[in-house]
Design a protein around this motif. Structure first.
Motif, PDB file in Angstrom:
ATOM      1  N   TYR A  43       8.889 -13.828   5.822  1.00  0.00           N
ATOM      2  CA  TYR A  43       8.105 -12.649   5.177  1.00  0.00           C
ATOM      3  C   TYR A  43       7.841 -11.633   6.397  1.00  0.00           C
ATOM      4  N   VAL A  44       8.345 -10.297   5.992  1.00  0.00           N
ATOM      5  CA  VAL A  44       8.420  -9.443   7.024  1.00  0.00           C
ATOM      6  C   VAL A  44       7.849  -8.130   6.549  1.00  0.00           C
ATOM      7  N   ARG A  45       6.907  -7.493   7.100  1.00  0.00           N
ATOM      8  CA  ARG A  45       6.180  -6.354   6.583  1.00  0.00           C
ATOM      9  C   ARG A  45       6.608  -4.968   7.437  1.00  0.00           C
ATOM     10  N   LEU A  46       7.146  -4.092   6.815  1.00  0.00           N
ATOM     11  CA  LEU A  46       7.697  -2.579   7.109  1.00  0.00           C
ATOM     12  C   LEU A  46       6.813  -1.795   6.738  1.00  0.00           C
ATOM     13  N   THR A  47       6.800  -0.778   7.427  1.00  0.00           N
ATOM     14  CA  THR A  47       6.038   0.631   7.035  1.00  0.00           C
ATOM     15  C   THR A  47       6.952   1.823   7.259  1.00  0.00           C
ATOM     16  N   PHE A  48       7.336   2.682   6.149  1.00  0.00           N
ATOM     17  CA  PHE A  48       7.760   3.742   6.193  1.00  0.00           C
ATOM     18  C   PHE A  48       7.159   4.842   5.890  1.00  0.00           C
ATOM     19  N   THR A  49       7.502   6.096   6.479  1.00  0.00           N
ATOM     20  CA  THR A  49       6.772   7.323   6.129  1.00  0.00           C
ATOM     21  C   THR A  49       7.808   8.224   5.847  1.00  0.00           C
ATOM     22  N   ASP A  50       7.624   9.630   5.360  1.00  0.00           N
ATOM     23  CA  ASP A  50       8.697  10.479   4.901  1.00  0.00           C
ATOM     24  C   ASP A  50       9.670  10.848   5.923  1.00  0.00           C
ATOM     25  N   ARG A  51       9.170  10.745   7.155  1.00  0.00           N
ATOM     26  CA  ARG A  51      10.133  10.917   8.141  1.00  0.00           C
ATOM     27  C   ARG A  51      11.040   9.872   8.410  1.00  0.00           C
ATOM     28  N   ASP A  52      11.005   8.758   7.782  1.00  0.00           N
ATOM     29  CA  ASP A  52      11.831   7.667   7.776  1.00  0.00           C
ATOM     30  C   ASP A  52      13.262   7.765   6.669  1.00  0.00           C
ATOM     31  N   VAL A  53      13.034   8.461   5.914  1.00  0.00           N
ATOM     32  CA  VAL A  53      13.856   8.601   4.609  1.00  0.00           C
ATOM     33  C   VAL A  53      15.332   8.141   4.918  1.00  0.00           C
ATOM     34  N   PHE A  54      15.802   8.959   6.031  1.00  0.00           N
ATOM     35  CA  PHE A  54      17.365   8.651   6.313  1.00  0.00           C
ATOM     36  C   PHE A  54      17.692   7.520   7.064  1.00  0.00           C
ATOM     37  N   SER A  55      16.462   6.690   7.565  1.00  0.00           N
ATOM     38  CA  SER A  55      16.697   5.565   8.303  1.00  0.00           C
ATOM     39  C   SER A  55      16.455   4.082   7.517  1.00  0.00           C
ATOM     40  N   ILE A  56      15.794   4.563   6.328  1.00  0.00           N
ATOM     41  CA  ILE A  56      15.401   3.354   5.652  1.00  0.00           C
ATOM     42  C   ILE A  56      16.477   2.188   5.485  1.00  0.00           C
ATOM     43  N   GLU A  57      17.495   2.468   4.927  1.00  0.00           N
ATOM     44  CA  GLU A  57      18.740   1.718   4.740  1.00  0.00           C
ATOM     45  C   GLU A  57      18.944   0.923   5.853  1.00  0.00           C
ATOM     46  N   GLN A  58      19.130   1.582   7.030  1.00  0.00           N
ATOM     47  CA  GLN A  58      19.554   0.747   8.369  1.00  0.00           C
ATOM     48  C   GLN A  58      18.554  -0.025   8.910  1.00  0.00           C
ATOM     49  N   THR A  59      17.176   0.386   8.831  1.00  0.00           N
ATOM     50  CA  THR A  59      16.043  -0.760   9.099  1.00  0.00           C
ATOM     51  C   THR A  59      15.849  -1.853   8.294  1.00  0.00           C
ATOM     52  N   LEU A  60      16.341  -1.570   7.007  1.00  0.00           N
ATOM     53  CA  LEU A  60      16.343  -2.838   5.910  1.00  0.00           C
ATOM     54  C   LEU A  60      17.612  -3.824   6.334  1.00  0.00           C
ATOM     55  N   LYS A  61      18.579  -3.027   6.662  1.00  0.00           N
ATOM     56  CA  LYS A  61      19.846  -4.013   6.930  1.00  0.00           C
ATOM     57  C   LYS A  61      19.536  -4.804   8.189  1.00  0.00           C
ATOM     58  N   GLN A  62      19.202  -4.074   9.316  1.00  0.00           N
ATOM     59  CA  GLN A  62      18.789  -4.915  10.661  1.00  0.00           C
ATOM     60  C   GLN A  62      17.861  -5.921  10.240  1.00  0.00           C
ATOM     61  N   THR A  63      16.773  -5.708   9.577  1.00  0.00           N
ATOM     62  CA  THR A  63      15.791  -6.867   9.330  1.00  0.00           C
ATOM     63  C   THR A  63      16.107  -8.057   8.485  1.00  0.00           C
ATOM     64  N   ILE A  64      17.077  -7.535   7.396  1.00  0.00           N
ATOM     65  CA  ILE A  64      17.544  -8.746   6.598  1.00  0.00           C
ATOM     66  C   ILE A  64      18.498  -9.560   7.415  1.00  0.00           C
ATOM     67  N   GLU A  65      19.381  -8.821   8.184  1.00  0.00           N
ATOM     68  CA  GLU A  65      20.313  -9.626   9.143  1.00  0.00           C
ATOM     69  C   GLU A  65      19.669 -10.484  10.292  1.00  0.00           C
ATOM     70  N   ASN A  77       0.936  -1.277   0.081  1.00  0.00           N
ATOM     71  CA  ASN A  77       0.053  -0.039   0.061  1.00  0.00           C
ATOM     72  C   ASN A  77       0.770   1.216  -0.050  1.00  0.00           C
ATOM     73  N   GLN A  78       0.438   2.258  -0.628  1.00  0.00           N
ATOM     74  CA  GLN A  78       1.179   3.573  -0.702  1.00  0.00           C
ATOM     75  C   GLN A  78       0.071   4.483  -0.473  1.00  0.00           C
ATOM     76  N   SER A  79       0.304   5.815   0.282  1.00  0.00           N
ATOM     77  CA  SER A  79      -0.283   6.814   0.405  1.00  0.00           C
ATOM     78  C   SER A  79       0.611   7.990   0.059  1.00  0.00           C
ATOM     79  N   ALA A  80       0.267   9.018   0.337  1.00  0.00           N
ATOM     80  CA  ALA A  80       1.057  10.572   0.000  1.00  0.00           C
ATOM     81  C   ALA A  80       2.272  10.469   0.897  1.00  0.00           C
ATOM     82  N   ASP A  81       2.236  10.150   2.016  1.00  0.00           N
ATOM     83  CA  ASP A  81       3.240  10.169   2.821  1.00  0.00           C
ATOM     84  C   ASP A  81       3.931   8.689   3.714  1.00  0.00           C
ATOM     85  N   SER A  82       3.436   7.500   2.968  1.00  0.00           N
ATOM     86  CA  SER A  82       3.806   6.353   3.769  1.00  0.00           C
ATOM     87  C   SER A  82       3.640   5.430   2.503  1.00  0.00           C
ATOM     88  N   ILE A  83       4.498   4.227   3.003  1.00  0.00           N
ATOM     89  CA  ILE A  83       4.425   2.993   2.218  1.00  0.00           C
ATOM     90  C   ILE A  83       4.590   1.818   3.085  1.00  0.00           C
TER      91      ILE A  83
END
Length: 254
Positions: free
Chosen positions: A229-251, A196-202
């Motif tokens: 299977y892992v579900r994550l939600t990101f918002t516009d405020r998370d732009v600078f932490s997306i990479e770190q969150t993905l890294k922690q989740t994958i590992e 799902n996607q909205s104007a400020d989240s995904i």
């Protein structure tokens, strides 16, 4: 009378040509354009004009993979009107391209199809292919996956599994393989799906597919227990932490 009979079977019928303001969009953009309707050999009553955004996806029929079309959204752009013989009408329109529109790439195609609804006659149609780019948040997720050491191998729309609730009969999967040595040693692949996607989240669904190592892993792979299977939600405020969150989740699930 003879001309009306011919029009009813599509000979000398009204013709339609849709002109979009451009051919490349980002999901969520406003699409502007004009539908031009040219009358045929006789006057015709047109009930309405619809613009439908379509895409292709893969599904299985009798254990065979086939391509099917799916409507992403449909828009009515006119009320009933009459077009005279040889008359030309221009009907402007504007609609928002849904944020759930798949990104064009790989074998995924997206087009806008125009349909004139004419009673007792063959409905004229027009098809305009467009390129669709990812939303800024989706683009940042894909870029972060690549920065972590993954290469995009395949982009494909497939029939949505029952476990995933989506507004469409399909989901678009971005299939990555690892180039990072650590991930390559532990993972077969990583699949990313935007739910799902909205104007400020995904909402992002990660499918983390672990590499088989030893008899136990081979058994897990055979039983499809090697996938998380892992579900994550990101918002516009998370732009600078997306990479770190993905890294922690994958590992965490390697």
């Amino acid at each position: 009378m003879f001309q009306k009979i011919l029009a009813s079977i599509g000979i000398g019928n009204a013709q339609v040509d849709t002109k979009l303001d451009r051919s490349r969009y980002t999901a969520g953009d406003v699409v502007n354009g004009v539908v031009e309707v040219k009358g045929g050999n006789t006057e015709q009553a047109i009930d309405t004009i619809y613009l439908t955004v379509y895409t292709t996806y893969i599904k299985e029929v009798n254990d065979t993979k086939v391509y099917d079309n799916a409507a992403v959204a449909s828009f009515q752009v006119s009320s009933p009107f009459t077009i005279g013989a040889g008359e030309l009408k221009s009907i402007p329109f504007s609609f928002n391209l849904p944020r759930t529109t798949p990104i064009t790439g790989g074998k995924t195609q997206v087009w806008v199809q125009t349909e004139l609804d004419i009673k007792m006659a063959v409905d004229p149609t027009d098809k305009d292919y467009i390129e669709v780019n990812a939303t800024p948040l989706a683009n940042e997720v894909l870029a972060a996956v690549k920065r972590l050491g993954f290469r995009l191998r395949k982009v494909e729309c497939e029939k949505a599994p029952l476990r995933i609730h989506t507004p469409h009969p399909f989901i678009q999967e971005f299939e990555f393989t690892a180039t990072n040595p650590t991930y390559k040693r532990h993972l077969d692949e990583l699949e990313v799906t935007f739910i799902n996607q909205s104007a400020d989240s995904i909402d992002v669904l990660l499918q983390i597919d672990r590499r088989a190592r030893g008899l136990g892993s081979l058994l897990s792979e055979a039983l499809e227990m090697d996938e998380s299977y892992v579900r994550l939600t990101f918002t516009d405020r998370d732009v600078f932490s997306i990479e770190q969150t993905l890294k922690q989740t994958i590992e965490r699930y390697m």
